[in-house]
Design a protein around this motif. Structure first.
Motif, PDB file in Angstrom:
ATOM      1  N   PRO A  78       0.803  -1.228   0.000  1.00 49.47           N
ATOM      2  CA  PRO A  78       0.000   0.000   0.000  1.00 49.47           C
ATOM      3  C   PRO A  78       0.833   1.275   0.000  1.00 49.47           C
ATOM      4  O   PRO A  78       0.458   2.265  -0.644  1.00 49.47           O
ATOM      5  CB  PRO A  78      -0.856  -0.115   1.270  1.00 49.47           C
ATOM      6  N   ASP A  79       1.976   1.272   0.686  1.00 48.14           N
ATOM      7  CA  ASP A  79       2.827   2.468   0.694  1.00 48.14           C
ATOM      8  C   ASP A  79       3.417   2.739  -0.681  1.00 48.14           C
ATOM      9  O   ASP A  79       3.585   3.892  -1.086  1.00 48.14           O
ATOM     10  CB  ASP A  79       3.947   2.339   1.732  1.00 48.14           C
ATOM     11  N   VAL A  80       3.724   1.673  -1.416  1.00 49.00           N
ATOM     12  CA  VAL A  80       4.235   1.819  -2.779  1.00 49.00           C
ATOM     13  C   VAL A  80       3.125   2.367  -3.682  1.00 49.00           C
ATOM     14  O   VAL A  80       3.365   3.277  -4.489  1.00 49.00           O
ATOM     15  CB  VAL A  80       4.803   0.484  -3.314  1.00 49.00           C
ATOM     16  N   ALA A  81       1.900   1.862  -3.526  1.00 49.61           N
ATOM     17  CA  ALA A  81       0.767   2.367  -4.321  1.00 49.61           C
ATOM     18  C   ALA A  81       0.557   3.853  -4.058  1.00 49.61           C
ATOM     19  O   ALA A  81       0.341   4.635  -4.993  1.00 49.61           O
ATOM     20  CB  ALA A  81      -0.504   1.581  -3.999  1.00 49.61           C
ATOM     21  N   ARG A  82       0.639   4.258  -2.785  1.00 50.00           N
ATOM     22  CA  ARG A  82       0.484   5.679  -2.434  1.00 50.00           C
ATOM     23  C   ARG A  82       1.593   6.520  -3.059  1.00 50.00           C
ATOM     24  O   ARG A  82       1.335   7.575  -3.643  1.00 50.00           O
ATOM     25  CB  ARG A  82       0.505   5.854  -0.911  1.00 50.00           C
ATOM     26  N   ASP A  95      -4.288  16.955 -11.085  1.00 48.76           N
ATOM     27  CA  ASP A  95      -5.040  17.117  -9.842  1.00 48.76           C
ATOM     28  C   ASP A  95      -5.165  15.797  -9.090  1.00 48.76           C
ATOM     29  O   ASP A  95      -5.198  15.780  -7.867  1.00 48.76           O
ATOM     30  CB  ASP A  95      -6.456  17.649 -10.133  1.00 48.76           C
ATOM     31  N   VAL A  96      -5.260  14.704  -9.842  1.00 44.71           N
ATOM     32  CA  VAL A  96      -5.429  13.379  -9.249  1.00 44.71           C
ATOM     33  C   VAL A  96      -4.392  12.428  -9.835  1.00 44.71           C
ATOM     34  O   VAL A  96      -4.232  12.350 -11.051  1.00 44.71           O
ATOM     35  CB  VAL A  96      -6.840  12.804  -9.530  1.00 44.71           C
ATOM     36  N   GLY A  97      -3.700  11.713  -8.951  1.00 45.40           N
ATOM     37  CA  GLY A  97      -2.799  10.644  -9.368  1.00 45.40           C
ATOM     38  C   GLY A  97      -3.434   9.318  -9.018  1.00 45.40           C
ATOM     39  O   GLY A  97      -3.997   9.163  -7.927  1.00 45.40           O
ATOM     40  N   LEU A  98      -3.380   8.364  -9.935  1.00 44.82           N
ATOM     41  CA  LEU A  98      -4.019   7.056  -9.777  1.00 44.82           C
ATOM     42  C   LEU A  98      -2.978   5.986 -10.068  1.00 44.82           C
ATOM     43  O   LEU A  98      -2.307   6.055 -11.100  1.00 44.82           O
ATOM     44  CB  LEU A  98      -5.178   6.962 -10.769  1.00 44.82           C
ATOM     45  N   TYR A 118      -3.104  -3.373  -5.074  1.00 46.14           N
ATOM     46  CA  TYR A 118      -3.285  -2.103  -4.362  1.00 46.14           C
ATOM     47  C   TYR A 118      -3.513  -1.002  -5.385  1.00 46.14           C
ATOM     48  O   TYR A 118      -2.805  -0.918  -6.387  1.00 46.14           O
ATOM     49  CB  TYR A 118      -2.060  -1.767  -3.503  1.00 46.14           C
ATOM     50  N   ILE A 119      -4.533  -0.196  -5.113  1.00 43.15           N
ATOM     51  CA  ILE A 119      -4.841   0.980  -5.928  1.00 43.15           C
ATOM     52  C   ILE A 119      -4.509   2.200  -5.078  1.00 43.15           C
ATOM     53  O   ILE A 119      -4.971   2.307  -3.937  1.00 43.15           O
ATOM     54  CB  ILE A 119      -6.347   1.033  -6.315  1.00 43.15           C
ATOM     55  N   ALA A 129      -4.499   4.341  -0.172  1.00 46.63           N
ATOM     56  CA  ALA A 129      -4.336   3.087  -0.904  1.00 46.63           C
ATOM     57  C   ALA A 129      -5.439   2.135  -0.487  1.00 46.63           C
ATOM     58  O   ALA A 129      -5.897   2.164   0.659  1.00 46.63           O
ATOM     59  CB  ALA A 129      -2.967   2.469  -0.624  1.00 46.63           C
ATOM     60  N   PHE A 130      -5.855   1.313  -1.415  1.00 47.03           N
ATOM     61  CA  PHE A 130      -6.943   0.374  -1.199  1.00 47.03           C
ATOM     62  C   PHE A 130      -6.475  -1.018  -1.608  1.00 47.03           C
ATOM     63  O   PHE A 130      -5.880  -1.178  -2.671  1.00 47.03           O
ATOM     64  CB  PHE A 130      -8.165   0.780  -2.022  1.00 47.03           C
TER      65      PHE A 130
END
Length: 159
Positions: A78-82, A95-98, A118-119, A129-130
């Motif tokens: 999750p930290d890598v996804a973030r 504005d948004v990173g995905l 992880y998203i 992160a999800f």
């Protein structure tokens, strides 16, 4: 694919309606998310760009995911996804990173089971992160990860 295109269409409309731009950082989906967004008319008004960061070296050098984090936890975390989402947002000026990172199979990776995904989502307000656990073959898991990313994007744009 039609569900993916439906989700992408909704996300593009929401982004355009609110004047928000989006950037992607994809590992296991390898560009699927940005490609599905780009299939949607109007995408040029909201899609800044995308990075396919399949290898950890690209996650580190292009998206500024800390090398020590990658060495410690591996790429499916999750930290890598973030960090990937935040890197996409800042580096591509959106504005948004995905982001997407996970194990598509057929073998486990970095101690994570096949189907673990992880998203990551990053906005000026913060980064989340999800975690998901998908089943199926490699294409099934990649498509499910793409759909989950689009759902999280839509949720963020609608907030």
């Amino acid at each position: 694919m039609s569900n993916l295109h439906h989700l992408a269409g909704q996300a593009v409309r929401q982004a355009l309606e609110f004047g928000r731009t989006v950037a992607t950082a994809e590992s296991l989906t390898a560009g699927m998310v940005s490609a599905v967004l780009a299939d949607t008319p109007g995408a040029s008004g909201m899609l800044q760009g995308g990075v396919v960061a399949y290898q950890n070296s690209v996650k580190d050098k292009v998206l500024h995911v800390p090398a020590d984090l990658l060495a410690r936890v591996g790429s499916v975390d999750p930290d890598v996804a973030r960090a990937m989402a935040a890197g996409a947002r800042t580096e591509l000026g959106a504005d948004v990173g995905l982001s997407t990172t996970g194990v598509a199979g057929p073998d486990a990776h970095d101690g994570k089971p096949v189907g673990r995904v992880y998203i990551g989502i990053s906005t000026a307000a913060g980064t989340s992160a999800f975690e998901y656990s998908f089943t199926g073959n490699r294409p099934d898991i990649r498509a499910a990860a793409c759909a989950a990313a689009l759902e999280r994007l839509l949720e963020t744009l609608s907030a």
